[in-house]
Write a protein that holds these residues in place. Sequence first.
Motif, PDB file in Angstrom:
ATOM      1  N   ARG A 690       9.833   3.303  13.831  1.00 17.74           N
ATOM      2  CA  ARG A 690      10.763   3.902  13.606  1.00 17.74           C
ATOM      3  C   ARG A 690      10.761   4.363  12.057  1.00 17.74           C
ATOM      4  O   ARG A 690      11.074   5.734  11.610  1.00 17.74           O
ATOM      5  N   VAL A 691      10.315   3.559  10.977  1.00 21.06           N
ATOM      6  CA  VAL A 691      10.118   3.717   9.727  1.00 21.06           C
ATOM      7  C   VAL A 691       8.980   4.717   9.542  1.00 21.06           C
ATOM      8  O   VAL A 691       9.040   5.925   8.744  1.00 21.06           O
ATOM      9  N   LEU A 692       7.840   4.622  10.243  1.00 19.50           N
ATOM     10  CA  LEU A 692       6.648   5.521  10.071  1.00 19.50           C
ATOM     11  C   LEU A 692       7.106   6.939  10.573  1.00 19.50           C
ATOM     12  O   LEU A 692       6.738   7.943   9.982  1.00 19.50           O
ATOM     13  N   THR A 693       7.834   6.935  11.638  1.00 19.74           N
ATOM     14  CA  THR A 693       8.367   8.268  12.326  1.00 19.74           C
ATOM     15  C   THR A 693       8.898   8.910  11.306  1.00 19.74           C
ATOM     16  O   THR A 693       8.823  10.314  11.299  1.00 19.74           O
ATOM     17  N   ALA A 694       9.896   8.521  10.545  1.00 16.72           N
ATOM     18  CA  ALA A 694      10.776   9.214   9.591  1.00 16.72           C
ATOM     19  C   ALA A 694      10.010   9.698   8.593  1.00 16.72           C
ATOM     20  O   ALA A 694      10.177  10.758   8.253  1.00 16.72           O
ATOM     21  N   LEU A 695       9.046   8.878   7.885  1.00 13.91           N
ATOM     22  CA  LEU A 695       8.348   9.336   6.945  1.00 13.91           C
ATOM     23  C   LEU A 695       7.104  10.339   7.539  1.00 13.91           C
ATOM     24  O   LEU A 695       6.701  11.159   6.704  1.00 13.91           O
ATOM     25  N   ARG A 696       6.648   9.957   8.742  1.00 15.63           N
ATOM     26  CA  ARG A 696       5.869  11.010   9.002  1.00 15.63           C
ATOM     27  C   ARG A 696       6.170  12.563   9.446  1.00 15.63           C
ATOM     28  O   ARG A 696       5.396  13.491   9.000  1.00 15.63           O
ATOM     29  N   ARG A 701       1.467  10.469   4.675  1.00 11.09           N
ATOM     30  CA  ARG A 701       0.175  10.185   5.533  1.00 11.09           C
ATOM     31  C   ARG A 701       0.331   8.788   5.533  1.00 11.09           C
ATOM     32  O   ARG A 701       0.662   7.817   4.579  1.00 11.09           O
ATOM     33  N   PHE A 702      -0.372   8.093   6.502  1.00 13.05           N
ATOM     34  CA  PHE A 702      -0.679   6.670   6.506  1.00 13.05           C
ATOM     35  C   PHE A 702      -2.054   6.406   6.662  1.00 13.05           C
ATOM     36  O   PHE A 702      -2.805   7.208   7.485  1.00 13.05           O
ATOM     37  N   ALA A 703      -2.627   5.134   6.332  1.00 12.10           N
ATOM     38  CA  ALA A 703      -3.874   4.642   6.535  1.00 12.10           C
ATOM     39  C   ALA A 703      -3.736   3.194   7.242  1.00 12.10           C
ATOM     40  O   ALA A 703      -2.848   2.619   6.800  1.00 12.10           O
ATOM     41  N   LEU A 704      -4.760   2.705   7.788  1.00 13.29           N
ATOM     42  CA  LEU A 704      -4.999   1.652   8.457  1.00 13.29           C
ATOM     43  C   LEU A 704      -5.928   0.584   7.688  1.00 13.29           C
ATOM     44  O   LEU A 704      -7.043   0.995   7.653  1.00 13.29           O
ATOM     45  N   ASP A 705      -5.391  -0.223   6.712  1.00 14.01           N
ATOM     46  CA  ASP A 705      -6.558  -0.808   5.820  1.00 14.01           C
ATOM     47  C   ASP A 705      -7.092  -2.141   6.425  1.00 14.01           C
ATOM     48  O   ASP A 705      -6.639  -2.587   7.388  1.00 14.01           O
ATOM     49  N   GLU A 719      -0.905   2.252  19.222  1.00 16.58           N
ATOM     50  CA  GLU A 719       0.277   2.302  19.218  1.00 16.58           C
ATOM     51  C   GLU A 719       1.199   2.834  17.838  1.00 16.58           C
ATOM     52  O   GLU A 719       2.161   3.325  18.048  1.00 16.58           O
ATOM     53  N   VAL A 720       0.338   3.002  16.618  1.00 21.49           N
ATOM     54  CA  VAL A 720       1.150   3.622  15.462  1.00 21.49           C
ATOM     55  C   VAL A 720       0.068   4.805  14.811  1.00 21.49           C
ATOM     56  O   VAL A 720      -1.088   4.699  14.863  1.00 21.49           O
ATOM     57  N   ALA A 721       0.320   5.820  14.962  1.00 15.63           N
ATOM     58  CA  ALA A 721      -0.254   7.004  14.759  1.00 15.63           C
ATOM     59  C   ALA A 721      -0.527   7.102  13.084  1.00 15.63           C
ATOM     60  O   ALA A 721       0.320   7.067  12.360  1.00 15.63           O
ATOM     61  N   VAL A 722      -1.963   7.140  12.822  1.00 19.63           N
ATOM     62  CA  VAL A 722      -2.283   7.080  11.384  1.00 19.63           C
ATOM     63  C   VAL A 722      -3.098   8.206  11.000  1.00 19.63           C
ATOM     64  O   VAL A 722      -3.647   8.754  12.105  1.00 19.63           O
ATOM     65  N   HIS A 723      -3.564   8.471   9.632  1.00 21.76           N
ATOM     66  CA  HIS A 723      -4.230   9.555   9.586  1.00 21.76           C
ATOM     67  C   HIS A 723      -5.621   9.277   9.027  1.00 21.76           C
ATOM     68  O   HIS A 723      -6.567  10.039   9.049  1.00 21.76           O
ATOM     69  N   GLU A 724      -5.724   7.828   8.447  1.00 21.38           N
ATOM     70  CA  GLU A 724      -6.881   7.189   7.873  1.00 21.38           C
ATOM     71  C   GLU A 724      -7.404   5.780   8.318  1.00 21.38           C
ATOM     72  O   GLU A 724      -6.542   5.026   8.739  1.00 21.38           O
ATOM     73  N   LEU A 725      -8.613   5.589   8.361  1.00 22.41           N
ATOM     74  CA  LEU A 725      -9.065   4.160   8.802  1.00 22.41           C
ATOM     75  C   LEU A 725      -9.764   3.794   7.485  1.00 22.41           C
ATOM     76  O   LEU A 725     -10.596   4.512   7.053  1.00 22.41           O
ATOM     77  N   LYS A 726      -9.687   2.539   7.005  1.00 19.31           N
ATOM     78  CA  LYS A 726     -10.379   2.304   5.944  1.00 19.31           C
ATOM     79  C   LYS A 726     -11.402   0.892   6.352  1.00 19.31           C
ATOM     80  O   LYS A 726     -10.784  -0.116   6.648  1.00 19.31           O
ATOM     81  N   ILE A 727     -12.454   0.996   6.108  1.00 19.41           N
ATOM     82  CA  ILE A 727     -13.517   0.128   6.254  1.00 19.41           C
ATOM     83  C   ILE A 727     -13.379  -1.157   5.528  1.00 19.41           C
ATOM     84  O   ILE A 727     -13.501  -0.867   4.288  1.00 19.41           O
ATOM     85  N   ASP A 728     -13.379  -2.283   5.966  1.00 16.24           N
ATOM     86  CA  ASP A 728     -13.290  -3.498   4.909  1.00 16.24           C
ATOM     87  C   ASP A 728     -14.643  -3.642   4.325  1.00 16.24           C
ATOM     88  O   ASP A 728     -15.615  -3.325   4.816  1.00 16.24           O
TER      89      ASP A 728
END
Length: 829
Positions: A690-696, A701-705, A719-728
């Motif tokens: 719900r928080v991500l949807t309001a900001l999206r 933008r959102f990234a998965l770290d 489940e969660v729509a993101v824009h980036e993937l960050k490789i560890d």
Amino acid sequence: MRTGETGQLRLFTGLVLFLAAGCVAWGATDLVTPEPDQWHYLAIAVGLVVVGTACSAPVQIRGPIRLNATSAAVLLCVLVLPPGWALICAASGVTAARLASRTTGASLHKALHNSGKDILAAGAAAGAVWLSGVRPSLDGDLLTASWSTYAVALLAAAVAFAAVEEIVTPTTVVLATGRSFAQVSRTDWDIRLAIDVASAVLAGAALGLIAIDPRLMIAMPLAQLVLYLLYMHRMHLRAERSTWEQLAAATDALNGVDLDGVLRTAARGAVAVFTARQAQVELWDVEPCRLVRADAERVLYDGPSSAAPPPAPLTASRLLGGRDGSAIGVLRLALPAPMAGLHGREESTLRAFGASLTTAILNARAYAELAEQRDRHARDARHDPLTGLDNRRALLDRLGAAQQEPGSGTRALALVDLNRFKEVNDTLGHAFGDQLLVEVGGRLDTAARDSGAMVARLGGDEFAILFDNLPAPATAVHRARRVLDCLRDPVGLAGMQITVQASAGIALATPGVSAGELLRRADVAMYQAKRAGVSIVDYQHGRDTADHRQLSLGGELARAVAEGEFAVRFQPIVDLGSGEAVAAEALTRWQHPRHGVLLPKQWLPIVERSDLLGAFTARVLRQALLGLREWRSAGFDLTVALNVSPHSLLDPAFPAMVLDELDAHHLDPGSLTLELAETTSVGQLHAVDRVLTALRAAGVRFALDDFGTGHSTLSVVSEVAVHELKIDRTFVAAMRTSAQAAAAVRSTVELGRSLGLTVVAEGVETADQRQALWELGCTAGQGHLFGRAMRAGEILEALRDGADGVAGSLAASLHRGATVIALRNRPPA
């Protein structure tokens, strides 16, 4: 036979009557018939004896003793009348008076006994007068000898009369009551002596009146009455004082807090106050009814009423009333016969004693109840209510106590925690979880006692085992393992057999180590055992990673946020092919005034647990946006990435705060990337989304770290729509030497390409790593190869200087002028 009239007493009475009859017979042998004008002397003598006998006062010793003025009349008779007539007059007078007393309820046996006693005493007095040389006669004057002779005769007669009284009367009381002769003889002896002296003086005064005119003997009864009233008053005052003194002493003795002591004291005190043969207190409101019986010497019985032996005849009683008016028991007295009853003042005394006893019983019970409550509260405060084991407080008290003696052995503390106990509560419910804890606690306690140890439950599924007097430190682990062996057998719960596994940490008590520190060390070792997947770990100082500085940092957090001690540094993110800077990640550092620069791993958990997370996040975001605005104002079209705590994502006010800051800095929401880095957000997908949807929706933008490390999973991407993937960074560092790491990077790149996501590699340290990532299709990266964390102004200078003179580039291009088509945003096939 009346109560108290024993066979021995009747025999003694017979002996007294026999001796009295002998005295009368002796006097009759010398009986001379008086002249007609002499009969009035005999009548007056009989009247004097009647009056003296009737004027009697009881002595309160619970026996047949009555003080009277008979002796004065008898002494006068034996001094002025011939022995025969003196005895006849005395016998007639006392017999008439005693028989008259039967109208008040006195027994015939008592009347005959007392009559015989008085006649016997009169005979002894007459004999003493005769031996003293006085020969009374009815012829001529009544006084026939010198005054000195009469004085000697009077003294001898008084002594003889008193001797008979002091022998016969106490002996009678002893036979009637069973009391000792000495005890009876001592009772009111001073009053009896005073009456004997006064009677002798009264008889001597009467002799003086006779010398003047024999008819003045008529004044003798008045003198006898005055003497009687005087001593009655004195005896009454003495009896009152003695009774209340005894009552006060007895009731004071009842002021105890022990019910057993109160009942025993009451029984013996009642014997003393009422001169009873026995006294007993019986309580009815207990099961079984309790009875305490005592005499003057000791407590005779204390136990159930139904099992008590028969008492002496009980002749007086008083109910013991409760506060609500109901009777809680009774006080009974076995009074000596024949005076087997209470009258007047004694009834009042018994009421007062009964009231005091009732109060004492109720007070003792109330005190016992308070003491029981106090003990129960003290016990509850030191015991676990579920298992009955000692609790943390009892354990700390035991730990705080000094070990037995120096050199007595080693003390060790084992902290035990059940593995996967939460699953039992979640699956079967807390009721079965409690059953499991009770079973485990019982097993541990039994096993610990066999090893000479104690067990305490600290809370939840944590138990502590304290070992004392160990022969050597090395035996602590062995003893703990032996105790934990009791958990091997499965526990039956809800029709299932559940295997209990536990992890334990052991710490040794050493000089200077407090109870709290010992408990902390055992806790550290226990968690080390859990992480290592072993059953027992002993504490080693070198493996203790506890950072006490975090405690002080938590207290300084409010000041640090308010005074701006948290500073943002930026690490550039570049296009791996061209070397052009495309973004920067905001990294926060705590510039501590004493400890210097602190990295997030040292303080971030403290911030996340505090109520300052919102203010902290707002300050960091504001600094990040200030840097972004500075770069864009200089003409560099970068974006900024900011790692966000999962706790912030659960805050409904977070989206509005972010959008307000973007608006205040006149920045496009698309220029901000929020990085999600923790699995907490996965567990709260719906609330986070719900928080991500309001900001999206606003364009953020959102990234998965740290993708691929287990902190983030494929389920999150779905489940969660993101824009980036960050490789560890761990995969980047190992991809040259590990096929698994290279495969993880390749699969992440392919996943990003197939989903239309940007893929950013973290921790790019070397040109080889950059080349390999670029060849695998990764389009962006960050790391020390391109720049360390810098201030916003330092980033701007680096952008202006550029690599190879190209503004905005932070590394040389890999394709050296060739045209490269970016594939990172290719839609899925």
